[in-house]
Scaffold this active site. Structure first.
Site, PDB file in Angstrom:
ATOM      1  CD  GLN A  46      -2.175   2.117   1.121  1.00  0.00           C
ATOM      2  OE1 GLN A  46      -3.031   1.555   0.458  1.00  0.00           O
ATOM      3  NE2 GLN A  46      -2.065   3.425   1.174  1.00  0.00           N
ATOM      4  CB  THR A  47       2.627   3.390  -1.629  1.00  0.00           C
ATOM      5  OG1 THR A  47       3.247   4.672  -1.627  1.00  0.00           O
ATOM      6  CG2 THR A  47       2.331   2.978  -3.059  1.00  0.00           C
ATOM      7  NE  ARG A  48      -1.086   7.937   3.657  1.00  0.00           N
ATOM      8  CZ  ARG A  48      -0.689   8.900   4.477  1.00  0.00           C
ATOM      9  NH1 ARG A  48      -0.605  10.148   4.065  1.00  0.00           N
ATOM     10  NH2 ARG A  48      -0.352   8.624   5.719  1.00  0.00           N
ATOM     11  CG  HIS A  94      11.698   8.679  -2.484  1.00  0.00           C
ATOM     12  ND1 HIS A  94      11.970   9.301  -3.683  1.00  0.00           N
ATOM     13  CD2 HIS A  94      10.762   9.449  -1.873  1.00  0.00           C
ATOM     14  CE1 HIS A  94      11.230  10.404  -3.774  1.00  0.00           C
ATOM     15  NE2 HIS A  94      10.493  10.515  -2.697  1.00  0.00           N
ATOM     16  CG  HIS A 138       8.623   3.060   1.148  1.00  0.00           C
ATOM     17  ND1 HIS A 138       8.727   4.405   1.395  1.00  0.00           N
ATOM     18  CD2 HIS A 138       8.109   2.514   2.272  1.00  0.00           C
ATOM     19  CE1 HIS A 138       8.270   4.655   2.619  1.00  0.00           C
ATOM     20  NE2 HIS A 138       7.898   3.519   3.170  1.00  0.00           N
ATOM     21  N   GLY A 169       4.742  -0.952   7.199  1.00  0.00           N
ATOM     22  CA  GLY A 169       5.949  -0.231   7.598  1.00  0.00           C
ATOM     23  C   GLY A 169       5.714   0.585   8.851  1.00  0.00           C
ATOM     24  NE  ARG A 170      10.411   4.324  11.453  1.00  0.00           N
ATOM     25  CZ  ARG A 170      10.370   5.636  11.457  1.00  0.00           C
ATOM     26  NH1 ARG A 170       9.937   6.308  10.411  1.00  0.00           N
ATOM     27  NH2 ARG A 170      10.769   6.315  12.496  1.00  0.00           N
ATOM     28  CG  ASP A 171       2.920   7.116  11.367  1.00  0.00           C
ATOM     29  OD1 ASP A 171       1.962   6.743  12.060  1.00  0.00           O
ATOM     30  OD2 ASP A 171       3.080   8.297  11.016  1.00  0.00           O
ATOM     31  CG  HIS A 172       0.046   1.047   7.054  1.00  0.00           C
ATOM     32  ND1 HIS A 172       0.616   0.379   6.001  1.00  0.00           N
ATOM     33  CD2 HIS A 172      -1.256   1.211   6.721  1.00  0.00           C
ATOM     34  CE1 HIS A 172      -0.306   0.144   5.082  1.00  0.00           C
ATOM     35  NE2 HIS A 172      -1.448   0.638   5.499  1.00  0.00           N
ATOM     36  CB  ALA A 173      -3.027   4.305   7.320  1.00  0.00           C
TER      37      ALA A 173
END
Ligand SMILES: [Zn+2]
Length: 378
Positions: free
Chosen positions: A188-190, A194, A197, A282-286
């Site tokens: 998942q990405t918004r 880089h 990721h 990952g860290r701090d997802h969403a």
């Protein structure tokens, strides 16, 4: 993992992929019309495609209450966030037409009933804060006062913003099966991807058959990088740095809620419906601001027995290029200090890009940086 019989892929959440598309019924124009918000339109489209399986419509009160209270649907199946349609009052008829902002009818909802809900309680439970500065809470507080429950039948799909990336769960599943993938990791990405990721996705891909890069293209905060720019970044990245037979890029039509931990669970369940057996967290997802602890979105997975979610979360720490190691690494794999790591703050990166300068190649692929530079100039 429980497996769909025909394809060897993970089974959808609840066992069966929902399909709530159907023919346009007679007399839709005579029904009461309800205009949906952009978040509700995203949810409607995901109900249609089965991305929200086993949901077949907007949530009834018994499901809503149990989701808010203990992360489960009324039948006990894990579920993390309300999928609700906010209205002023219960409609008169047994059916209503759901429309977009231009008034075009897209779906019919079979009215099951409307119920009042407590916005502060939903905010506190789902977002872990009642602060109106939180974008998800702000939107919740602006909603109409009741939720309308009912199964939907969608006869006109929302025009996808990126038609070439618009793949429903049935289509991603068919693609995975065609390629002979059984174990697939979803990302998942918004944000633009880089090196950090890229490293996580490739690390995950080393252990499975395929990677689904699944950027969220529904509504986001106005200061997030626009989806069109991000999509171009993914294209140049995948073209230049990923083996095409191991990666699929498709759009995830959800709107961001910024609910941090709960959204991580919700994102994972949706990706299971798309056929992913694994999901990167990952860290701090969403997350947004500092409402959530760095690893809260990983810790929340411990609230479920592994077999309940079935999809397997893959947890990652933040990655960086280490000059001593001579490669990408994380605090798990590199013993060196911050001075040896190539680190740039988000502010610094934006500053470089807006001045037309490439960040170091250890931070960002030049092809990706070029797309962002052009976007800043535009
Ligand atoms: Zn190192």
């Amino acid at each position: 993992m429980s497996v769909a019989q025909d394809t060897h892929l993970i089974a959808p959440h609840g066992g069966k992929l929902v399909d709530r598309t159907g023919a346009r019924p007679e007399g839709v124009e005579k029904l009461e019309q309800l205009e949906l918000t952009s978040r509700e339109l995203s949810d409607l489209d995901m109900l249609a495609s089965g991305a929200l399986s086993p949901l077949e419509g907007f949530m009834a009160q018994h499901d809503y209450e149990r989701v808010v209270d203990d992360l489960r649907l009324a039948n006990g199946l894990p579920w993390a966030l309300p999928v609700c349609l906010a209205v002023d009052r219960e409609p008169d008829g047994d059916q209503v037409a759901l429309t977009d902002a231009s008034g075009t009818p897209l779906a019919v909802l079979e009215v099951e009933g409307a119920y009042e809900y407590d916005k502060e309680r939903e905010a506190d439970r789902c977002f872990r804060t009642t602060d109106e500065a939180h974008p998800g809470v702000a939107r919740l507080y602006q909603q109409k006062p009741c939720y309308l429950a009912g199964r939907v039948t969608v006869f006109e799909r929302v025009e996808p913003p990126f038609p070439e990336l618009a793949l429903d769960p049935a289509q991603t599943r068919a693609t995975f099966a065609e390629r002979g993938w059984r174990r697939v990791v979803g990302f998942q990405t918004r944000n633009p991807i880089h090196r950090a990721h890229e490293y996580l996705t490739k690390g995950a891909l080393e252990t499975v058959d395929g990677l689904l890069i699944h950027p969220l293209v529904g509504e986001t905060k106005s200061d997030d990088v626009p989806a069109a720019t991000r999509v171009e970044c993914y294209r140049v990245l995948v073209d230049n740095y990923f083996p095409h037979d191991r990666v699929l890029v498709a759009a995830f039509p959800a709107a961001m809620r910024y609910a941090g931990p709960r959204e991580a669970i919700w994102h994972a369940i949706c990706r299971k419906n798309y056929g992913c057996s694994h999901f990167i967290v990952g860290r701090d997802h969403a997350g947004v601001g500092d409402y959530y602890g760095t690893y809260d979105a990983q810790l929340i997975f411990d609230e479920f027995e592994p077999h309940e979610l079935d999809i397997e979360p893959m947890f990652f720490e933040h990655a960086f290029f280490c000059r001593v190691c001579g490669q990408m690494a994380t605090p798990k794999t590199c013993p060196h200090g911050g001075d040896d790591h190539v680190f740039l703050s988000g502010t610094k990166v934006r500053e470089l890009l807006s001045e037309g300068q490439l960040p170091p190649a250890e931070f960002s692929r030049p092809e990706v940086a070029e797309v962002l530079i052009q976007a800043y100039r535009g």
